[in-house]
Scaffold this motif. Sequence first.
Motif, PDB file in Angstrom:
ATOM      1  N   ARG A 168       0.710  -1.153  -0.036  1.00  0.00           N
ATOM      2  CA  ARG A 168       0.054   0.038  -0.019  1.00  0.00           C
ATOM      3  C   ARG A 168       0.811   1.164  -0.043  1.00  0.00           C
ATOM      4  N   VAL A 174       2.677   3.007  -4.185  1.00  0.00           N
ATOM      5  CA  VAL A 174       2.165   4.123  -5.182  1.00  0.00           C
ATOM      6  C   VAL A 174       2.580   5.426  -4.874  1.00  0.00           C
ATOM      7  N   ASP A 222       5.599   7.411  -7.249  1.00  0.00           N
ATOM      8  CA  ASP A 222       5.724   8.882  -7.542  1.00  0.00           C
ATOM      9  C   ASP A 222       6.573   9.569  -7.319  1.00  0.00           C
ATOM     10  N   GLY A 270      -4.115  -2.901  -9.284  1.00  0.00           N
ATOM     11  CA  GLY A 270      -4.749  -2.076  -8.502  1.00  0.00           C
ATOM     12  C   GLY A 270      -4.320  -0.749  -8.835  1.00  0.00           C
ATOM     13  N   PRO A 271      -3.872   0.132  -7.714  1.00  0.00           N
ATOM     14  CA  PRO A 271      -3.823   1.678  -7.931  1.00  0.00           C
ATOM     15  C   PRO A 271      -2.711   1.696  -8.675  1.00  0.00           C
ATOM     16  N   LEU A 272      -1.487   0.946  -8.737  1.00  0.00           N
ATOM     17  CA  LEU A 272      -0.341   1.085  -9.410  1.00  0.00           C
ATOM     18  C   LEU A 272      -0.721   1.127 -11.013  1.00  0.00           C
ATOM     19  N   GLU A 279      -3.550   1.404 -12.440  1.00  0.00           N
ATOM     20  CA  GLU A 279      -4.323   2.541 -12.630  1.00  0.00           C
ATOM     21  C   GLU A 279      -3.376   3.644 -12.978  1.00  0.00           C
ATOM     22  N   GLN A 280      -2.312   3.985 -12.146  1.00  0.00           N
ATOM     23  CA  GLN A 280      -1.463   5.215 -12.295  1.00  0.00           C
ATOM     24  C   GLN A 280      -0.959   5.071 -13.763  1.00  0.00           C
ATOM     25  N   ASP A 300      -3.535   5.740 -16.403  1.00  0.00           N
ATOM     26  CA  ASP A 300      -4.155   7.119 -16.336  1.00  0.00           C
ATOM     27  C   ASP A 300      -2.659   7.671 -17.068  1.00  0.00           C
TER      28      ASP A 300
END
Length: 591
Positions: A325, A328, A332, A530-532, A534-535, A538
């Motif tokens: 968690r 991400v 960045d 998951g979020p990574l 999605e990053q 995007d």
Amino acid sequence: MCGFGGELRLDGHAPEADAVSRMVPCLIHRGPDSGGHWSGGRLALAHRRLQIIDLSEAGSQPMVDEELGLVLVFNGIIYNYRELREELIGHGYRFFSTSDTEVVLKAYHRWGTRCVERFLGMFAFAISELSTGKLVLGRDRLGIKPLYLSETPGRLRFASTLPALVAAGGLDTSVDPVALHHYLTFHSVVPAPRTILNGVRKLPPATVRVIEPDGTTDEILYWKPEATRGLDYSDEEWRDRTLAALRLAVERRMVADVPVGVLLSGGLDSSLVVALLAESGQTGLQTFSIGFEDAGGESGNEFVYSDLIAERFATDHHQIRIETRNMVPAVDAAIGAMSEPMVSHDCVAFYLLSEQVAEHVKVVQSGQGADEVFAGYDWYPPLSGVPRRDAVDAYRNVFFDRTHAALNELLQPGWRLTTDVSKAFVQAHFAVPGAEETLDAALRIDSQIMLVDDPVKRVDNMTMAWGLEARVPFLDHELVELAAACPPGLKLAHGGKGILKAAARGVVPDEVIDRTKGYFPVPAIRHLSGPLLEQVADALTSEAARQRGIFDSGQVQTLLDKPNETRTTLGSNALWQLGLLEMWLQKMGVG
């Protein structure tokens, strides 16, 4: 270890002090302890300092020696500075500090540009002669310390980081098509002097660049290891000489006025560094290991081996665990710390590790470079015995991320090149005399090109993001010269790094020597979800990416539909390679 920037005017105008000041925020992380500015005539300099040697104000930079008529900014460490200092005192020089910075300055005055031949260390510097206006830029033999350049008519800017030059403004930030080809073919390596941006170049390793008062420029290549069989040693002599050279390299890298720790992965290389330090009598040595959550069936740590070494040599060990968690935000931040886009998942690992390590020490030794110098990677054995006439194709097959045709399918028409520039680069490098066998040629290009602009740059950028100095004994140039002359068979023995394993026998536990080779594992990046994921998605589908128009949208969508299916030749996630580039460009606000 520090960061610096500057501007030299060649058009009669005064340097833009504001532009140099805009570089500084991008350099503070490299030198969080103090800073300084200097300007005179057509030159302006800025410096940020990480205090490692001579912690007093006497070691501050920019360093001016009015008596000698020189001003210097310097990043790095000269391991033999004390010996050189004594030699210079013998020549009549007087010192006002105990810093290695002043040694560099006076060594230049004594020996001119050839001073670099006397330096044992990692460094980048800019020296100006106050009376003539001549500017001299230099970089260490293996390119461990970076130096970026931006040239426009009548002006030269230089800095320790690429983002500092972007922040200064006034340069072409469009993507270089040739560099893009290298990035997507040569495993994300963009060889010097290019960078991914058209308006920024980098001084090649082992190079001194002299800018005369009239603007004429000369570049001097002052070192190149010979991959020849000139040394006739027995296997036992090679073993003993390798261990002796590494022992000396590790000892040299303990020079500091602050404690020195070790990044301990649990592999042979870092374990051997710890063992040699313990052998030399080091006590209370701080060691650091990092681990991640498992993902995609891959283990996220090698703690069983690092714990073994820490216990065997009684180190003050720090085991650092990172939860998925937290990945991400770390991704960045790690991208923001990159001077150039670097696809390896190791970047995030080193970034997170450095954050924790910097709370304990300012200097660490690392095992980086051993695989490129001693043939530790699995792409080396297939090159053994390949005829030299087939060397380039054999190297492409084991190292290049994709074929030229596949690359052109990935790119939109405006970015396609008719010439396979990456193959041409390898052909030119392999054609240089000296490498007798295909493996010699591969190790030469990997140690002089790939190593510089992938693993070494990765460690420098991620450690310096937290004001942490990383020293790499396996890149001691005398050790590299010895390894280059070592017969390929001795290096390939025992599954790779055979001569190093022989040297380590009896020094580190057999369990570490004989284990299957591991890699710094970051499963959450190798297996995007998951979020990574999605990053990445995007970034690649953003308006900025559409306007940039680098990648074919159909190819991108195919990768997004099955994000973990397509791998490069060396096993990197192909989607991550594309996404990382786009995220970096957006982070820099360029392109």
